[in-house]
Scaffold this active site. Structure first.
Site, mmCIF file in Angstrom:
data_model
loop_
_atom_site.group_PDB
_atom_site.id
_atom_site.type_symbol
_atom_site.label_atom_id
_atom_site.label_comp_id
_atom_site.label_asym_id
_atom_site.label_seq_id
_atom_site.Cartn_x
_atom_site.Cartn_y
_atom_site.Cartn_z
ATOM 1 N N TYR A 123 0.887 -1.109 -0.001
ATOM 2 C CA TYR A 123 0.172 -0.141 0.055
ATOM 3 C C TYR A 123 0.997 1.354 0.045
ATOM 4 C CZ TYR A 123 -4.430 -2.625 0.987
ATOM 5 O OH TYR A 123 -5.426 -3.509 0.979
ATOM 6 N N LYS A 170 3.972 -14.241 5.046
ATOM 7 C CA LYS A 170 4.302 -15.215 4.046
ATOM 8 C C LYS A 170 5.662 -15.369 3.563
ATOM 9 C CE LYS A 170 2.017 -17.833 0.871
ATOM 10 N NZ LYS A 170 1.165 -18.925 1.118
ATOM 11 N N ASP A 203 -2.255 -17.582 4.778
ATOM 12 C CA ASP A 203 -3.271 -18.198 4.293
ATOM 13 C C ASP A 203 -3.892 -19.014 5.036
ATOM 14 O OD1 ASP A 203 -0.726 -19.000 3.521
ATOM 15 O OD2 ASP A 203 -1.391 -20.516 2.062
ATOM 16 N N ASP A 227 -5.303 -5.824 6.106
ATOM 17 C CA ASP A 227 -6.550 -5.287 5.579
ATOM 18 C C ASP A 227 -7.457 -6.507 5.478
ATOM 19 O OD1 ASP A 227 -8.257 -3.630 4.228
ATOM 20 O OD2 ASP A 227 -7.359 -3.268 2.545
#
Length: 331
Positions: A123, A170, A203, A227
Protein backbone atom coordinates in the site's frame (compact mmCIF):
# COMPACT_ATOMS: atom_id res chain seq x y z
CA UNK A 1 -12.76 20.67 27.07
CA UNK A 2 -11.21 18.34 24.51
CA UNK A 3 -11.12 19.51 20.90
CA UNK A 4 -11.53 16.72 18.33
CA UNK A 5 -11.28 16.90 14.55
CA UNK A 6 -14.48 15.51 13.04
CA UNK A 7 -14.46 14.29 9.43
CA UNK A 8 -18.02 13.23 8.47
CA UNK A 9 -16.90 11.61 5.21
CA UNK A 10 -18.83 10.51 2.13
CA UNK A 11 -22.03 8.58 1.43
CA UNK A 12 -23.52 7.42 4.71
CA UNK A 13 -20.66 9.10 6.56
CA UNK A 14 -22.52 12.24 7.69
CA UNK A 15 -25.46 10.15 8.93
CA UNK A 16 -23.46 7.69 11.04
CA UNK A 17 -21.13 10.46 12.24
CA UNK A 18 -23.98 12.54 13.64
CA UNK A 19 -25.36 9.46 15.38
CA UNK A 20 -21.96 8.70 16.92
CA UNK A 21 -21.48 12.31 18.04
CA UNK A 22 -24.89 12.26 19.71
CA UNK A 23 -24.05 9.16 21.76
CA UNK A 24 -20.53 10.30 22.68
CA UNK A 25 -21.90 13.57 24.00
CA UNK A 26 -24.63 11.71 25.88
CA UNK A 27 -21.93 9.68 27.61
CA UNK A 28 -21.06 12.89 29.44
CA UNK A 29 -17.83 13.97 27.77
CA UNK A 30 -17.31 17.63 26.97
CA UNK A 31 -15.95 17.76 23.40
CA UNK A 32 -15.63 20.62 20.94
CA UNK A 33 -15.87 19.24 17.41
CA UNK A 34 -13.67 20.79 14.73
CA UNK A 35 -15.55 19.80 11.57
CA UNK A 36 -13.50 19.26 8.41
CA UNK A 37 -14.34 18.09 4.90
CA UNK A 38 -12.39 15.37 3.11
CA UNK A 39 -13.17 12.97 0.30
CA UNK A 40 -15.50 13.49 -2.65
CA UNK A 41 -17.08 16.70 -1.33
CA UNK A 42 -13.69 18.27 -0.69
CA UNK A 43 -12.52 17.19 -4.13
CA UNK A 44 -15.52 18.96 -5.71
CA UNK A 45 -15.21 22.12 -3.65
CA UNK A 46 -11.45 22.50 -3.25
CA UNK A 47 -9.94 20.36 -5.99
CA UNK A 48 -8.33 17.93 -3.55
CA UNK A 49 -9.83 15.08 -1.50
CA UNK A 50 -7.46 15.84 1.37
CA UNK A 51 -7.22 19.61 1.97
CA UNK A 52 -4.35 20.98 4.01
CA UNK A 53 -6.85 22.25 6.59
CA UNK A 54 -7.73 18.66 7.50
CA UNK A 55 -4.12 17.75 8.19
CA UNK A 56 -3.53 21.01 10.08
CA UNK A 57 -6.58 20.35 12.24
CA UNK A 58 -5.46 16.82 13.13
CA UNK A 59 -1.92 17.98 13.89
CA UNK A 60 -3.29 20.72 16.16
CA UNK A 61 -5.89 18.61 17.97
CA UNK A 62 -3.94 15.32 17.96
CA UNK A 63 -7.16 13.32 17.78
CA UNK A 64 -9.90 12.79 15.22
CA UNK A 65 -13.10 10.86 14.54
CA UNK A 66 -13.68 9.99 10.90
CA UNK A 67 -16.60 8.65 8.92
CA UNK A 68 -16.09 6.49 5.82
CA UNK A 69 -14.46 8.05 2.75
CA UNK A 70 -15.00 6.87 -0.82
CA UNK A 71 -11.99 5.60 -2.79
CA UNK A 72 -12.57 5.47 -6.57
CA UNK A 73 -11.87 2.03 -8.04
CA UNK A 74 -9.33 1.78 -10.85
CA UNK A 75 -9.10 5.52 -11.49
CA UNK A 76 -9.51 8.90 -9.80
CA UNK A 77 -7.73 10.05 -6.67
CA UNK A 78 -5.77 7.72 -4.38
CA UNK A 79 -7.24 6.55 -1.10
CA UNK A 80 -7.62 9.42 1.37
CA UNK A 81 -7.43 6.86 4.17
CA UNK A 82 -4.00 5.70 2.99
CA UNK A 83 -2.86 9.30 2.49
CA UNK A 84 -3.91 10.28 6.02
CA UNK A 85 -2.00 7.36 7.51
CA UNK A 86 1.14 8.12 5.54
CA UNK A 87 1.16 11.91 5.91
CA UNK A 88 0.50 11.79 9.66
CA UNK A 89 2.60 8.64 10.23
CA UNK A 90 -0.32 6.74 11.75
CA UNK A 91 1.58 3.50 11.60
CA UNK A 92 -0.77 1.38 13.72
CA UNK A 93 -4.12 0.23 12.42
CA UNK A 94 -5.88 -1.28 15.42
CA UNK A 95 -9.00 -3.36 14.96
CA UNK A 96 -10.45 -5.15 17.99
CA UNK A 97 -13.11 -7.70 17.09
CA UNK A 98 -15.46 -9.03 19.74
CA UNK A 99 -18.73 -10.88 19.41
CA UNK A 100 -21.92 -9.49 20.90
CA UNK A 101 -24.53 -11.45 22.83
CA UNK A 102 -27.69 -11.67 20.80
CA UNK A 103 -28.56 -12.20 17.15
CA UNK A 104 -25.42 -10.73 15.53
CA UNK A 105 -22.98 -13.16 13.88
CA UNK A 106 -22.64 -16.93 13.80
CA UNK A 107 -19.82 -17.29 16.32
CA UNK A 108 -19.61 -16.97 20.09
CA UNK A 109 -16.80 -15.74 22.33
CA UNK A 110 -14.65 -14.29 19.55
CA UNK A 111 -12.19 -11.82 21.06
CA UNK A 112 -9.44 -10.89 18.59
CA UNK A 113 -7.20 -7.87 18.06
CA UNK A 114 -5.52 -7.12 14.74
CA UNK A 115 -2.44 -4.89 14.55
CA UNK A 116 -1.88 -3.93 10.92
CA UNK A 117 1.20 -2.01 9.79
CA UNK A 118 -0.25 1.07 8.19
CA UNK A 119 2.39 2.92 6.18
CA UNK A 120 4.23 0.61 3.78
CA UNK A 121 3.96 -2.85 2.18
CA UNK A 122 2.03 -3.04 -1.08
CA UNK A 123 0.00 0.00 0.00
CA UNK A 124 3.03 2.30 -0.19
CA UNK A 125 1.74 3.34 -3.63
CA UNK A 126 4.97 2.59 -5.49
CA UNK A 127 3.66 1.28 -8.78
CA UNK A 128 4.05 1.96 -12.48
CA UNK A 129 3.21 0.68 -15.90
CA UNK A 130 5.62 -1.72 -17.59
CA UNK A 131 4.91 -1.15 -21.25
CA UNK A 132 1.35 -1.17 -22.51
CA UNK A 133 0.26 -4.54 -21.16
CA UNK A 134 1.67 -4.84 -17.64
CA UNK A 135 1.90 -2.99 -14.37
CA UNK A 136 4.20 -3.42 -11.39
CA UNK A 137 3.61 -2.69 -7.69
CA UNK A 138 6.57 -2.70 -5.33
CA UNK A 139 6.24 -4.10 -1.82
CA UNK A 140 8.28 -2.22 0.74
CA UNK A 141 9.10 -3.74 4.14
CA UNK A 142 11.54 -1.97 6.45
CA UNK A 143 13.00 -2.99 9.79
CA UNK A 144 11.97 0.34 11.34
CA UNK A 145 8.28 0.00 10.44
CA UNK A 146 8.22 -3.69 11.33
CA UNK A 147 9.81 -3.02 14.71
CA UNK A 148 7.40 -0.30 15.76
CA UNK A 149 4.22 -2.17 14.76
CA UNK A 150 5.53 -5.24 16.58
CA UNK A 151 6.30 -3.19 19.68
CA UNK A 152 2.82 -1.65 19.59
CA UNK A 153 1.26 -5.13 19.47
CA UNK A 154 3.37 -6.57 22.29
CA UNK A 155 2.93 -3.49 24.49
CA UNK A 156 -0.83 -3.74 23.99
CA UNK A 157 -0.82 -7.45 24.85
CA UNK A 158 1.21 -6.80 27.99
CA UNK A 159 -0.96 -3.86 29.11
CA UNK A 160 -4.27 -5.61 28.42
CA UNK A 161 -3.15 -8.96 29.90
CA UNK A 162 -3.54 -10.79 26.60
CA UNK A 163 -1.92 -14.21 26.38
CA UNK A 164 -0.23 -14.24 23.02
CA UNK A 165 0.81 -12.37 19.90
CA UNK A 166 0.76 -14.19 16.56
CA UNK A 167 3.12 -12.85 13.89
CA UNK A 168 1.41 -13.22 10.50
CA UNK A 169 3.49 -13.45 7.31
CA UNK A 170 4.18 -15.22 4.01
CA UNK A 171 7.89 -15.69 4.59
CA UNK A 172 7.84 -19.16 3.03
CA UNK A 173 7.42 -17.48 -0.37
CA UNK A 174 8.55 -13.86 0.10
CA UNK A 175 11.66 -14.77 2.03
CA UNK A 176 13.28 -11.33 1.94
CA UNK A 177 10.38 -8.93 2.58
CA UNK A 178 8.15 -11.05 4.81
CA UNK A 179 11.24 -12.74 6.15
CA UNK A 180 12.48 -9.37 7.40
CA UNK A 181 9.10 -8.64 8.98
CA UNK A 182 9.06 -12.01 10.77
CA UNK A 183 12.65 -11.73 11.95
CA UNK A 184 12.15 -8.21 13.29
CA UNK A 185 8.93 -9.10 15.12
CA UNK A 186 10.66 -12.06 16.74
CA UNK A 187 13.44 -9.75 17.93
CA UNK A 188 10.86 -7.47 19.55
CA UNK A 189 9.11 -10.48 21.11
CA UNK A 190 12.29 -11.23 23.05
CA UNK A 191 11.75 -7.94 24.93
CA UNK A 192 8.40 -9.21 26.28
CA UNK A 193 9.10 -12.54 27.98
CA UNK A 194 5.71 -12.59 29.74
CA UNK A 195 3.78 -12.49 26.44
CA UNK A 196 3.50 -15.68 24.41
CA UNK A 197 4.43 -15.59 20.72
CA UNK A 198 4.01 -17.73 17.63
CA UNK A 199 3.95 -17.15 13.89
CA UNK A 200 1.43 -18.09 11.20
CA UNK A 201 1.46 -18.17 7.41
CA UNK A 202 -1.34 -15.83 6.37
CA UNK A 203 -3.35 -18.18 4.15
CA UNK A 204 -3.37 -20.90 6.81
CA UNK A 205 -4.32 -18.30 9.41
CA UNK A 206 -7.44 -17.40 7.41
CA UNK A 207 -8.59 -21.01 7.40
CA UNK A 208 -7.81 -21.45 11.10
CA UNK A 209 -9.69 -18.27 12.02
CA UNK A 210 -12.84 -19.55 10.33
CA UNK A 211 -12.54 -22.97 11.97
CA UNK A 212 -11.19 -22.08 15.42
CA UNK A 213 -11.12 -18.32 16.10
CA UNK A 214 -10.81 -18.97 19.82
CA UNK A 215 -7.25 -20.23 19.22
CA UNK A 216 -6.04 -16.69 18.46
CA UNK A 217 -5.62 -13.54 20.48
CA UNK A 218 -3.53 -10.57 19.28
CA UNK A 219 -2.19 -10.70 15.70
CA UNK A 220 0.38 -8.45 14.04
CA UNK A 221 0.97 -8.32 10.29
CA UNK A 222 2.01 -6.27 7.25
CA UNK A 223 -0.36 -3.83 5.59
CA UNK A 224 -2.15 -5.88 2.92
CA UNK A 225 -2.60 -8.95 5.11
CA UNK A 226 -4.00 -6.74 7.86
CA UNK A 227 -6.56 -5.27 5.50
CA UNK A 228 -7.80 -8.72 4.50
CA UNK A 229 -7.57 -10.51 7.84
CA UNK A 230 -9.28 -7.71 9.79
CA UNK A 231 -12.29 -7.88 7.47
CA UNK A 232 -12.39 -11.66 7.86
CA UNK A 233 -12.36 -11.23 11.64
CA UNK A 234 -15.14 -8.65 11.39
CA UNK A 235 -17.23 -11.25 9.58
CA UNK A 236 -16.85 -13.59 12.53
CA UNK A 237 -18.41 -11.01 14.83
CA UNK A 238 -21.30 -9.86 12.67
CA UNK A 239 -19.74 -7.68 9.97
CA UNK A 240 -18.13 -4.31 9.45
CA UNK A 241 -21.22 -2.58 10.82
CA UNK A 242 -20.20 -3.56 14.36
CA UNK A 243 -16.41 -3.34 14.04
CA UNK A 244 -14.45 -0.31 15.30
CA UNK A 245 -11.03 0.85 14.15
CA UNK A 246 -8.23 3.23 15.05
CA UNK A 247 -5.18 4.64 13.29
CA UNK A 248 -2.49 5.51 15.82
CA UNK A 249 0.83 7.29 15.67
CA UNK A 250 3.18 8.60 18.31
CA UNK A 251 1.43 11.99 18.41
CA UNK A 252 -1.90 11.67 16.56
CA UNK A 253 -4.82 9.23 16.71
CA UNK A 254 -7.71 8.97 14.23
CA UNK A 255 -10.67 6.73 15.05
CA UNK A 256 -12.84 5.48 12.22
CA UNK A 257 -15.55 3.16 11.01
CA UNK A 258 -13.80 0.57 8.87
CA UNK A 259 -16.73 0.00 6.54
CA UNK A 260 -17.25 1.78 3.22
CA UNK A 261 -19.31 4.84 2.39
CA UNK A 262 -22.24 2.78 0.95
CA UNK A 263 -23.48 5.43 -1.51
CA UNK A 264 -26.36 3.14 -2.54
CA UNK A 265 -28.09 3.70 0.80
CA UNK A 266 -26.86 7.23 1.55
CA UNK A 267 -29.63 9.59 2.60
CA UNK A 268 -32.11 6.82 3.34
CA UNK A 269 -31.56 6.90 7.08
CA UNK A 270 -30.97 3.15 7.43
CA UNK A 271 -27.17 3.02 7.78
CA UNK A 272 -25.80 1.22 10.83
CA UNK A 273 -23.91 3.70 13.09
CA UNK A 274 -22.69 1.14 15.64
CA UNK A 275 -19.19 0.73 14.17
CA UNK A 276 -18.49 4.44 14.48
CA UNK A 277 -20.05 4.53 17.94
CA UNK A 278 -17.68 1.75 19.01
CA UNK A 279 -14.81 3.67 17.43
CA UNK A 280 -15.95 6.49 19.69
CA UNK A 281 -15.55 4.10 22.63
CA UNK A 282 -11.93 3.53 21.58
CA UNK A 283 -11.47 7.29 21.30
CA UNK A 284 -12.84 7.89 24.79
CA UNK A 285 -10.46 5.28 26.22
CA UNK A 286 -7.59 6.97 24.40
CA UNK A 287 -8.63 10.28 26.00
CA UNK A 288 -8.62 8.69 29.45
CA UNK A 289 -12.42 8.89 29.70
CA UNK A 290 -12.66 5.27 30.85
CA UNK A 291 -15.98 5.59 32.71
CA UNK A 292 -17.72 7.20 29.74
CA UNK A 293 -16.24 4.60 27.40
CA UNK A 294 -17.52 1.72 29.51
CA UNK A 295 -20.98 3.29 29.79
CA UNK A 296 -21.23 3.81 26.04
CA UNK A 297 -20.02 0.32 25.16
CA UNK A 298 -22.37 -1.23 27.71
CA UNK A 299 -25.33 0.67 26.26
CA UNK A 300 -24.48 -0.51 22.75
CA UNK A 301 -24.07 -4.12 23.87
CA UNK A 302 -27.38 -4.05 25.73
CA UNK A 303 -29.10 -2.64 22.65
CA UNK A 304 -27.78 -5.43 20.44
CA UNK A 305 -28.53 -8.12 23.01
CA UNK A 306 -32.15 -7.04 23.29
CA UNK A 307 -32.38 -7.15 19.45
CA UNK A 308 -35.47 -4.94 19.38
CA UNK A 309 -33.87 -1.89 17.75
CA UNK A 310 -31.50 -2.91 14.97
CA UNK A 311 -30.78 -1.64 11.46
CA UNK A 312 -31.63 -3.79 8.39
CA UNK A 313 -28.06 -5.14 8.02
CA UNK A 314 -28.47 -6.75 11.45
CA UNK A 315 -31.94 -8.11 10.69
CA UNK A 316 -34.00 -5.26 12.11
CA UNK A 317 -36.07 -2.39 10.74
CA UNK A 318 -34.75 0.58 12.71
CA UNK A 319 -33.10 3.64 11.19
CA UNK A 320 -29.83 5.35 11.98
CA UNK A 321 -31.42 7.98 14.23
CA UNK A 322 -33.46 5.35 16.08
CA UNK A 323 -30.27 3.49 17.00
CA UNK A 324 -28.70 6.69 18.29
CA UNK A 325 -31.81 7.63 20.29
CA UNK A 326 -32.02 4.13 21.80
CA UNK A 327 -28.38 4.24 22.91
CA UNK A 328 -28.84 7.73 24.36
CA UNK A 329 -31.89 6.54 26.29
CA UNK A 330 -29.86 3.71 27.82
CA UNK A 331 -27.10 6.14 28.74
Amino acid sequence: MQKVTLIPGDGIGPEVTEAAVKTIEAAGVDIEWDRQKAGIMAEKEQGTPLPREVLDSLRKNSIGLKGPLTTPIGSGFRSVNVALRQKLDLYVNLRPVKTFPGPVGDYEDVDLVVFRENTEGLYAGVEHKVGADAAESIKIITKKASRRIARAAFEYAEKENRDRVSIVHKANIMKLSDGLFLETCQEVADEFPDVGVDDCIVDNLCMQLVQNPEDYDVMVMPNLYGDLVSDLCAGLAGGLGVTPGANLGDEIAVFEAVHGSAPDIAGRGIANPIALMLSGVLMLKHLGEEEAAVRLETAIRELINESEVLTPDLGGEAGTDEIADAVVEKL
